[in-house]
Design a protein around this motif. Structure first.
Motif, PDB file in Angstrom:
ATOM      1  N   ALA A  66      86.427  49.670  40.449  1.00 35.34           N
ATOM      2  CA  ALA A  66      85.275  49.612  41.365  1.00 35.34           C
ATOM      3  C   ALA A  66      83.967  49.654  40.582  1.00 35.34           C
ATOM      4  N   HIS A  67      84.051  49.943  39.276  1.00 33.44           N
ATOM      5  CA  HIS A  67      82.855  50.017  38.437  1.00 33.44           C
ATOM      6  C   HIS A  67      82.656  48.730  37.641  1.00 33.44           C
ATOM      7  N   THR A  68      83.190  47.635  38.159  1.00 36.67           N
ATOM      8  CA  THR A  68      83.030  46.333  37.514  1.00 36.67           C
ATOM      9  C   THR A  68      81.945  45.548  38.246  1.00 36.67           C
ATOM     10  N   THR A  70      78.032  44.544  39.387  1.00 40.81           N
ATOM     11  CA  THR A  70      77.022  45.432  39.968  1.00 40.81           C
ATOM     12  C   THR A  70      77.676  46.293  41.050  1.00 40.81           C
ATOM     13  N   HIS A  71      77.507  47.598  40.932  1.00 42.36           N
ATOM     14  CA  HIS A  71      78.187  48.500  41.871  1.00 42.36           C
ATOM     15  C   HIS A  71      77.394  49.784  42.036  1.00 42.36           C
ATOM     16  N   ILE A  72      77.728  50.522  43.077  1.00 44.01           N
ATOM     17  CA  ILE A  72      77.092  51.807  43.358  1.00 44.01           C
ATOM     18  C   ILE A  72      78.095  52.922  43.065  1.00 44.01           C
ATOM     19  N   ASP A  73      77.650  53.912  42.304  1.00 50.43           N
ATOM     20  CA  ASP A  73      78.439  55.127  42.104  1.00 50.43           C
ATOM     21  C   ASP A  73      78.115  56.095  43.234  1.00 50.43           C
ATOM     22  N   ALA A  74      79.130  56.565  43.930  1.00 49.17           N
ATOM     23  CA  ALA A  74      78.948  57.546  45.003  1.00 49.17           C
ATOM     24  C   ALA A  74      79.036  58.959  44.419  1.00 49.17           C
ATOM     25  N   LEU A  76      81.043  61.243  44.990  1.00 38.59           N
ATOM     26  CA  LEU A  76      82.437  61.613  44.697  1.00 38.59           C
ATOM     27  C   LEU A  76      82.843  61.235  43.276  1.00 38.59           C
ATOM     28  N   HIS A  77      82.216  60.180  42.719  1.00 34.95           N
ATOM     29  CA  HIS A  77      82.536  59.740  41.357  1.00 34.95           C
ATOM     30  C   HIS A  77      82.259  60.843  40.333  1.00 34.95           C
ATOM     31  N   TYR A  78      81.246  61.663  40.610  1.00 28.67           N
ATOM     32  CA  TYR A  78      80.756  62.608  39.597  1.00 28.67           C
ATOM     33  C   TYR A  78      81.629  63.854  39.462  1.00 28.67           C
ATOM     34  N   ILE A 217      73.057  52.772  40.744  1.00 26.05           N
ATOM     35  CA  ILE A 217      73.515  51.376  40.703  1.00 26.05           C
ATOM     36  C   ILE A 217      73.671  51.057  39.227  1.00 26.05           C
ATOM     37  N   GLU A 218      74.831  50.633  38.844  1.00 28.29           N
ATOM     38  CA  GLU A 218      75.048  50.252  37.445  1.00 28.29           C
ATOM     39  C   GLU A 218      75.276  48.741  37.354  1.00 28.29           C
ATOM     40  N   ARG A 219      74.976  48.221  36.165  1.00 24.10           N
ATOM     41  CA  ARG A 219      75.210  46.806  35.837  1.00 24.10           C
ATOM     42  C   ARG A 219      74.386  45.854  36.714  1.00 24.10           C
TER      43      ARG A 219
HETATM   44 ZN   LIG Z   1      79.937  53.269  37.895  1.00 18.79          ZN
END
Ligand SMILES: [Zn+2]
Length: 255
Positions: A66-68, A70-74, A76-78, A217-219
């Protein structure tokens, strides 16, 4: 209203630490597939030549993080828990977070590593922007030029804890970057950890999310195409993946 795509692609030809599998079911295979599915599930028959040129519809099957792209980290990811309560997954977050006034901060002059509050203050002053709650901050690191290569994962600048705190204190809920991560590159952090013996240098931006609820937002891509650092809104609605720590998004600026 001009739209600018701020997204980088999901591309199975890119170099990725976790490679993407992208299997295409061709139109011809799609015809055979639908015929066998209809037979299996509904006991219905169709001849293959009923389709023009024997072609039905194609399909795409993907296996990817899911981190491929452009994506948003929620939140819960942390971490599995947070000091403020239960960290929410990507499908649980309010859409309002993902639509807001954008501001682009230029970090292209900084070397590989992490910058903090001072660098952000300097850039905010330079673009004469006072942050408001709900602003979406986009860090332009220039890492996008390495997209698709191994160096995309090692050569960029991220944020340290003081940088994250400065933005969250101003009411920012979503911090974006055109790099692989909002933190410094993994090798840079791990080398600094071995040099200093201080675990705080490891993933401070992500781990800040265990105390304060926010998204990254990464990438991102194409940040250089924005005509100016302010004066645009950003929309970056994440795909609604149930119970996921992240979701892909199409980030777009409205000028
Ligand atoms: Zn990510």
């Amino acid at each position: 209203m001009p739209l600018i795509d701020l997204s980088s692609p999901i591309d199975a030809e890119f170099w990725e630490p976790d490679p993407i599998k992208h299997e295409v079911l061709s139109h011809a295979d799609g015809a055979r597939h639908v015929i066998s599915e209809m037979r299996a599930h509904f006991d219905l028959d169709l001849p293959v030549d009923v389709f023009p040129d024997g072609e039905f519809l194609s399909n795409d099957f993907l296996y990817l993080s899911a981190h491929t792209g452009t994506h948003i980290d929620a939140p819960l990811h942390y971490g599995s828990k947070a000091s403020y309560g239960r960290p929410r997954s990507i499908d649980e977050l309010p859409l309002e977070w993902f639509h807001g006034q954008g501001v682009r901060l230029d970090l292209r002059a900084w070397p590989i590593g992490a910058v903090g509050a001072d660098a952000l203050r300097e850039q905010l002053a330079l673009v004469r922007h006072k942050l408001s709650p709900g602003d979406i901050v986009l860090l332009h690191t220039g890492a996008e030029r390495l997209l698709g290569s191994p160096r995309y994962f090692t050569d960029f600048v991220g944020l340290d804890r003081s940088g994250v705190d400065l933005l969250l204190d101003a009411g920012v809920r979503v911090i974006g970057t055109d790099a692989f991560s909002l933190d410094a590159p993994f090798p840079d952090m791990i080398n600094r950890y071995h040099e200093t013996g201080r675990p705080e240098v490891l993933w401070p931006a992500h781990f800040a999310g265990r105390e304060r609820e926010y998204c990254q937002i990464e990438r991102l891509g194409n940040l250089g195409a924005l005509p100016s650092p302010t004066g645009f809104t950003v929309t970056c609605f994440p795909v609604k993946v149930a119970r996921s720590g992240a979701g892909w998004c199409r980030a777009v600026a409205f000028i």
